[in-house]
Design a protein around this motif. Structure first.
Motif, mmCIF file in Angstrom:
data_model
loop_
_atom_site.group_PDB
_atom_site.id
_atom_site.type_symbol
_atom_site.label_atom_id
_atom_site.label_comp_id
_atom_site.label_asym_id
_atom_site.label_seq_id
_atom_site.Cartn_x
_atom_site.Cartn_y
_atom_site.Cartn_z
ATOM 1 N N UNK A 186 0.815 -1.213 0.000
ATOM 2 C CA UNK A 186 0.000 0.000 0.000
ATOM 3 C C UNK A 186 0.857 1.276 0.000
ATOM 4 N N UNK A 187 1.840 1.424 0.924
ATOM 5 C CA UNK A 187 2.688 2.623 0.837
ATOM 6 C C UNK A 187 3.537 2.650 -0.425
ATOM 7 N N UNK A 188 3.883 1.469 -0.962
ATOM 8 C CA UNK A 188 4.605 1.415 -2.232
ATOM 9 C C UNK A 188 3.747 2.004 -3.336
ATOM 10 N N UNK A 189 2.479 1.607 -3.356
ATOM 11 C CA UNK A 189 1.552 2.110 -4.367
ATOM 12 C C UNK A 189 1.399 3.629 -4.250
ATOM 13 N N UNK A 190 1.295 4.114 -3.021
ATOM 14 C CA UNK A 190 1.167 5.565 -2.804
ATOM 15 C C UNK A 190 2.410 6.296 -3.300
ATOM 16 N N UNK A 191 3.578 5.727 -3.017
ATOM 17 C CA UNK A 191 4.833 6.357 -3.430
ATOM 18 C C UNK A 191 4.945 6.411 -4.953
ATOM 19 N N UNK A 192 4.589 5.322 -5.622
ATOM 20 C CA UNK A 192 4.657 5.287 -7.083
ATOM 21 C C UNK A 192 3.678 6.281 -7.702
ATOM 22 N N UNK A 193 2.519 6.406 -7.086
ATOM 23 C CA UNK A 193 1.537 7.375 -7.572
ATOM 24 C C UNK A 193 2.081 8.802 -7.458
ATOM 25 N N UNK B 48 8.569 11.677 -12.424
ATOM 26 C CA UNK B 48 9.726 10.783 -12.359
ATOM 27 C C UNK B 48 9.410 9.405 -12.940
ATOM 28 N N UNK B 49 8.123 9.027 -12.938
ATOM 29 C CA UNK B 49 7.684 7.741 -13.460
ATOM 30 C C UNK B 49 6.593 7.945 -14.501
ATOM 31 N N UNK B 50 6.444 6.960 -15.368
ATOM 32 C CA UNK B 50 5.338 6.936 -16.322
ATOM 33 C C UNK B 50 4.713 5.547 -16.257
ATOM 34 N N UNK B 51 3.464 5.448 -16.685
ATOM 35 C CA UNK B 51 2.787 4.163 -16.727
ATOM 36 C C UNK B 51 2.708 3.657 -18.155
ATOM 37 N N UNK B 52 3.039 2.366 -18.326
ATOM 38 C CA UNK B 52 2.944 1.798 -19.667
ATOM 39 C C UNK B 52 1.544 1.244 -19.890
ATOM 40 N N UNK B 53 1.370 0.497 -20.973
ATOM 41 C CA UNK B 53 0.037 0.009 -21.351
ATOM 42 C C UNK B 53 -0.589 -0.835 -20.248
ATOM 43 N N UNK B 54 0.196 -1.615 -19.554
ATOM 44 C CA UNK B 54 -0.333 -2.474 -18.502
ATOM 45 C C UNK B 54 -0.406 -1.806 -17.151
ATOM 46 N N UNK B 55 -0.359 -0.476 -17.137
ATOM 47 C CA UNK B 55 -0.397 0.311 -15.898
ATOM 48 C C UNK B 55 0.785 0.001 -14.983
ATOM 49 N N UNK B 56 1.862 -0.473 -15.574
ATOM 50 C CA UNK B 56 3.080 -0.719 -14.814
ATOM 51 C C UNK B 56 3.945 0.531 -14.854
ATOM 52 N N UNK B 57 4.621 0.812 -13.768
ATOM 53 C CA UNK B 57 5.424 2.029 -13.666
ATOM 54 C C UNK B 57 6.835 1.804 -14.194
ATOM 55 N N UNK B 58 7.273 2.743 -14.974
ATOM 56 C CA UNK B 58 8.637 2.730 -15.482
ATOM 57 C C UNK B 58 9.268 4.102 -15.225
#
Length: 240
Positions: free
Chosen positions: A68-75, A82-92
């Motif tokens: 959960x805090x990982x998800x918040x941090x990535x958001x 600093x991050x973008x989401x690809x087609x599968x909603x994965x962060x790069x």
């Protein structure tokens, strides 16, 4: 570091006056901030290259926290660019913009410069003497980047808060959240030059030359952006 911070958070939230739900929320937010700060530094210092995929499970195992805090941090890092989401909603890891890095430090420099000018115009002799003492302590700590970095943060924090401008302090907090704070540790070669700039700033403050202080502080902060860009380029990090 992660273990220490979790212990501190547990101590903070262990009081009986806090509802369990509030404790959980505080811990989650604090852990999210911690995680985002580490990942942000990894990206800005070139340890995570553009295009690298960040998996929540791997990050959860790395930091020893739930997803959960990982998800918040990535958001949050996606919001900051600093991050973008690809087609599968994965962060790069996003490709960083050279101008965005420079602009971030320029804007921060403008705010720090304005705060420093206000401080200079309002400070008592005792407050200026205290600031000089803090600089002297930094001067004696140049061979210890971690200590110097902590003292540097305290030095600027004192100036900002004693500027007596809540709006400027609030704006600086917002910008500070999107930038790493351990430059002295990552780039110890910057310390001597940074300390010389501090000496010039303090000297101008003692002379009560607010306009000169503002210009010196703007340059002191703003030039770090160019240095970060040059560092990333020297490491072969792709910038646009």
């Amino acid at each position: 570091m992660v273990v220490i911070l979790i212990f501190v958070l547990n101590q903070i939230t262990s009081g009986n006056d806090l509802h369990e739900g509030a404790q959980n929320k505080l811990t989650r937010v604090s852990l999210s901030l911690m995680v985002s700060e580490v990942i942000r530094g990894d990206i800005l210092y070139g340890r995570l290259q553009p295009g690298v995929r960040l998996a929540q499970q791997e990050l959860s195992e790395r930091f020893g926290v739930s997803r959960m805090p990982i998800r918040d941090a990535l958001r949050q890092l996606t919001f900051e660019g600093y991050l973008v989401q690809d087609v599968g909603s994965r962060c790069r890891v996003a490709t960083l913009s050279r101008q965005d890095i420079i602009d971030t430090f320029v804007v921060e420099g403008v705010l720090h410069g304005y705060a420093a000018r206000r401080f200079t115009e309002r400070a008592t002799d005792e407050e200026l003497a205290d600031l000089q003492a803090r600089h002297d302590e930094m001067d004696a700590s140049q061979d210890d980047p971690e200590k110097y970095g902590a003292l540097n943060w305290q030095f600027h924090r004192k100036i900002n808060y004693l500027s007596n401008s809540r709006k400027v302090v609030a704006a600086l907090k917002t910008i500070a959240m999107t930038m790493p704070r351990d430059f002295a540790v990552e780039f110890p070669e910057w310390v001597p030059g940074s300390n010389q700039e501090h000496a010039q700033i303090v000297a101008a403050m003692i002379q009560r030359d607010g306009a000169h202080v503002e210009g010196l502080m703007q340059k002191h902060i703003g030039v770090r952006g160019l240095e970060v860009v040059h560092y990333l380029e020297s490491k072969g990090v792709e910038l646009v």
